[in-house]
Design a protein around this motif. Sequence first.
Motif, mmCIF file in Angstrom:
data_model
loop_
_atom_site.group_PDB
_atom_site.id
_atom_site.type_symbol
_atom_site.label_atom_id
_atom_site.label_comp_id
_atom_site.label_asym_id
_atom_site.label_seq_id
_atom_site.Cartn_x
_atom_site.Cartn_y
_atom_site.Cartn_z
ATOM 1 N N GLY A 117 73.762 56.960 49.905
ATOM 2 C CA GLY A 117 74.527 56.155 50.873
ATOM 3 C C GLY A 117 75.014 56.917 52.093
ATOM 4 O O GLY A 117 75.489 56.300 53.038
ATOM 5 N N GLY A 118 74.919 58.250 52.060
ATOM 6 C CA GLY A 118 75.375 59.032 53.216
ATOM 7 C C GLY A 118 76.811 58.687 53.568
ATOM 8 O O GLY A 118 77.649 58.488 52.682
ATOM 9 N N ASN A 119 77.087 58.562 54.861
ATOM 10 C CA ASN A 119 78.462 58.293 55.287
ATOM 11 C C ASN A 119 78.880 56.838 55.090
ATOM 12 O O ASN A 119 80.033 56.496 55.312
ATOM 13 N N MET A 174 69.903 70.326 47.819
ATOM 14 C CA MET A 174 69.754 70.633 49.239
ATOM 15 C C MET A 174 68.278 70.807 49.561
ATOM 16 O O MET A 174 67.474 71.196 48.704
ATOM 17 N N PHE A 175 67.942 70.514 50.791
ATOM 18 C CA PHE A 175 66.568 70.681 51.269
ATOM 19 C C PHE A 175 66.187 72.161 51.223
ATOM 20 O O PHE A 175 66.948 73.022 51.661
ATOM 21 N N TYR A 177 63.575 64.147 58.301
ATOM 22 C CA TYR A 177 64.786 64.952 58.092
ATOM 23 C C TYR A 177 65.983 64.252 58.748
ATOM 24 O O TYR A 177 66.038 64.140 59.983
ATOM 25 N N PRO A 200 71.451 67.658 59.876
ATOM 26 C CA PRO A 200 71.748 68.135 61.241
ATOM 27 C C PRO A 200 70.555 68.877 61.868
ATOM 28 O O PRO A 200 69.996 69.781 61.255
ATOM 29 N N LEU A 222 86.614 64.651 60.586
ATOM 30 C CA LEU A 222 87.795 63.850 60.243
ATOM 31 C C LEU A 222 88.393 64.350 58.938
ATOM 32 O O LEU A 222 87.664 64.738 58.023
ATOM 33 N N TYR A 233 81.522 62.913 64.571
ATOM 34 C CA TYR A 233 81.206 62.381 65.899
ATOM 35 C C TYR A 233 80.567 63.466 66.766
ATOM 36 O O TYR A 233 81.198 64.479 67.052
ATOM 37 N N GLY A 280 67.871 59.609 62.356
ATOM 38 C CA GLY A 280 69.254 59.286 61.996
ATOM 39 C C GLY A 280 70.282 59.941 62.887
ATOM 40 O O GLY A 280 69.973 60.588 63.883
ATOM 41 N N MET A 312 75.297 51.339 62.172
ATOM 42 C CA MET A 312 74.374 51.121 61.060
ATOM 43 C C MET A 312 73.175 50.261 61.453
ATOM 44 O O MET A 312 72.046 50.518 61.025
ATOM 45 N N ASP A 313 73.422 49.233 62.262
ATOM 46 C CA ASP A 313 72.294 48.352 62.622
ATOM 47 C C ASP A 313 71.257 49.093 63.456
ATOM 48 O O ASP A 313 70.052 48.899 63.286
HETATM 49 P P1 FAD Z 1 74.148 59.830 57.074
HETATM 50 O O1 FAD Z 1 74.833 58.631 56.556
HETATM 51 O O2 FAD Z 1 74.978 60.943 57.595
HETATM 52 O O3 FAD Z 1 73.177 60.387 55.929
HETATM 53 C C1 FAD Z 1 72.588 61.672 55.991
HETATM 54 C C2 FAD Z 1 72.460 62.205 54.580
HETATM 55 O O4 FAD Z 1 71.708 63.418 54.620
HETATM 56 C C3 FAD Z 1 73.799 62.549 53.932
HETATM 57 O O5 FAD Z 1 73.924 61.879 52.698
HETATM 58 C C4 FAD Z 1 73.755 64.062 53.745
HETATM 59 O O6 FAD Z 1 74.381 64.487 52.539
HETATM 60 C C5 FAD Z 1 72.256 64.331 53.689
HETATM 61 N N1 FAD Z 1 71.868 65.684 54.124
HETATM 62 C C6 FAD Z 1 72.128 66.251 55.314
HETATM 63 N N2 FAD Z 1 71.598 67.479 55.375
HETATM 64 C C7 FAD Z 1 70.991 67.706 54.184
HETATM 65 C C8 FAD Z 1 70.256 68.800 53.642
HETATM 66 N N3 FAD Z 1 70.019 69.910 54.352
HETATM 67 N N4 FAD Z 1 69.782 68.692 52.376
HETATM 68 C C9 FAD Z 1 70.002 67.560 51.642
HETATM 69 N N5 FAD Z 1 70.686 66.486 52.127
HETATM 70 C C10 FAD Z 1 71.171 66.559 53.375
HETATM 71 N N6 FAD Z 1 78.460 52.077 61.851
HETATM 72 C C11 FAD Z 1 78.626 50.734 61.922
HETATM 73 O O7 FAD Z 1 77.645 50.003 62.116
HETATM 74 N N7 FAD Z 1 79.874 50.168 61.752
HETATM 75 C C12 FAD Z 1 80.984 50.910 61.541
HETATM 76 O O8 FAD Z 1 82.085 50.372 61.401
HETATM 77 C C13 FAD Z 1 80.835 52.323 61.471
HETATM 78 N N8 FAD Z 1 81.917 53.109 61.260
HETATM 79 C C14 FAD Z 1 81.764 54.460 61.256
HETATM 80 C C15 FAD Z 1 82.906 55.239 61.088
HETATM 81 C C16 FAD Z 1 82.806 56.613 61.115
HETATM 82 C C17 FAD Z 1 84.039 57.438 60.912
HETATM 83 C C18 FAD Z 1 81.544 57.224 61.363
HETATM 84 C C19 FAD Z 1 81.430 58.713 61.478
HETATM 85 C C20 FAD Z 1 80.394 56.456 61.487
HETATM 86 C C21 FAD Z 1 80.489 55.064 61.441
HETATM 87 N N9 FAD Z 1 79.374 54.248 61.565
HETATM 88 C C22 FAD Z 1 79.528 52.883 61.629
HETATM 89 C C23 FAD Z 1 78.004 54.822 61.676
HETATM 90 C C24 FAD Z 1 77.309 55.012 60.303
HETATM 91 O O9 FAD Z 1 78.060 55.896 59.500
HETATM 92 C C25 FAD Z 1 75.885 55.549 60.549
HETATM 93 O O10 FAD Z 1 75.140 54.570 61.250
HETATM 94 C C26 FAD Z 1 75.091 55.906 59.286
HETATM 95 O O11 FAD Z 1 75.833 56.676 58.386
HETATM 96 C C27 FAD Z 1 73.827 56.676 59.670
HETATM 97 O O12 FAD Z 1 73.042 56.922 58.524
HETATM 98 P P2 FAD Z 1 72.128 58.230 58.414
HETATM 99 O O13 FAD Z 1 71.297 58.046 57.204
HETATM 100 O O14 FAD Z 1 71.432 58.477 59.709
HETATM 101 O O15 FAD Z 1 73.145 59.443 58.240
#
Ligand code: FAD
Length: 373
Positions: free
Chosen positions: A36-38, A215-216, A229, A232, A249, A311, A339, A349-350
């Motif tokens: 689920g990430g963040n 971890m990767f 990937y 970061p 945060l 952020y 991502g 998210m969308d």
């Molecule tokens: P992430 O959710 O960050 O997932 C990345 C994953 O990769 C993580 O689980 C991490 O553990 C993993 N990872 C990273 N590096 C490695 C590695 N080297 N090895 C193994 N695993 C690794 N969006 C909305 O639409 N509405 C909202 O209200 C909203 N509120 C938000 C509030 C906050 C405080 C923040 C920061 C963001 C918000 N967002 C919101 C945006 C939303 O969180 C993102 O759109 C979403 O999380 C992006 O998904 P992602 O998969 O790209 O990244």
Amino acid sequence: MHVLLVGAGLSGAVIGRCLAEQGHKITIVDGRPHIGGNCHTQRDDKTGVMVHVYGPHIFHTDDEEVWNYVTSFARFQPYKHRVMTTSQEAVYSLPINLHTINQFYGKTLRPDEARAFLETQADTSITDPQSFEEQALRFVGPAFYEAFFKGYTEKQWGCSPTDLPAAILKRLPVRFNYDDNYFFHRFQGMPEQGYTPMIEAILDHPGITVHLDTMFDPAAISDYDHVFYSGPLDGYFDYRLGRLGYRTLDFERFTDQGDYQGCAVMNYGDRDTPYTRITEHKHFSPWESHEGTVCYREYSRECGPADIPYYPIRLVKEKALLADYVALAEATPRITFVGRLGTYRYLDMDVTIREALDTARMFLTHATEGSAM
Ligand code: FAD
Ligand code: UDP
């Protein structure tokens, strides 16, 4: 093909599902103990409240395909996001709307009168606002700027609003009616059981294997035909050009009984209050009933090497460094950076889902044609 996805957040899950449905073998690794990430949500053991573990997440979009996509994996409940702000010893409604204007100035203006009145407050000598501060002074004037935006933004971004781009404030509308919905998108809602079960459903395909707490390992790249990937971008290259700046945060969790603040999010506009906002999670699930309540006080600060990047700062210095990392990424074969962390952008998210669907489809087209991506 055997494809590795780094990250089991929305980016990894959506790309993985798309490719698995076309017969590719998908391995996903995530360093965290959960998917689920963040967007991860978890029920609090004691109160039963659904908690948005990494901060408040509200789903809102104008993208009908994305809305149909998420609602095919989870049942959504209607949810309207209302945000209040405490400032100068009073509570106001955000984004600035007719109620905010009338309450703040002690008036009873109708829409057109309020529009004309706010123009008398604005600094009309600013013709082409560049900074956050100029944007605020031009469109809402100094009193609103001081009350709602200056202190909050200094706390949130750790710098003066004169150094931030106008685009950050443009995310917030000003409304001359009593609509207090924080978002203006056509589709808005909350997954009934939280985001993690929705992402679990996306990952639930026989072609997908997920390894948590993993971890990767760059040495494993040669085992795969392609890697996506979502970690970061600078981290992938061992920060060899320097670190891309982030804000992190800190959430100070506390529990109470009943209703702590009467709304999901209360912002704090004054500089003297050290936190930016308090989130009361039970209000994200208004269809549920719980006696206890779980709240987060949210503090923003500079992100250190051991902190979670939230952020991206994206000022001039960071954009120049980003360009150098993008050049490195483009020169690296068989890997696609995706991502919010992989592309160093704030993505709702969308937008994350839209980009993941498009990226996966492009990959499938290239795979069919036998060309490199
Ligand atoms: P992430 O959710 O960050 O997932 C990345 C994953 O990769 C993580 O689980 C991490 O553990 C993993 N990872 C990273 N590096 C490695 C590695 N080297 N090895 C193994 N695993 C690794 N969006 C909305 O639409 N509405 C909202 O209200 C909203 N509120 C938000 C509030 C906050 C405080 C923040 C920061 C963001 C918000 N967002 C919101 C945006 C939303 O969180 C993102 O759109 C979403 O999380 C992006 O998904 P992602 O998969 O790209 O990244
Ligand atoms: N903002 C503010 N006061 C508020 C809410 C927002 O000054 O009460 C500013 C702040 O700089 C924030 C920006 O407006 O980063 C955009 O607001 P949004 O709600 O989109 O914030 P984010 O998603 O960045 O938390």
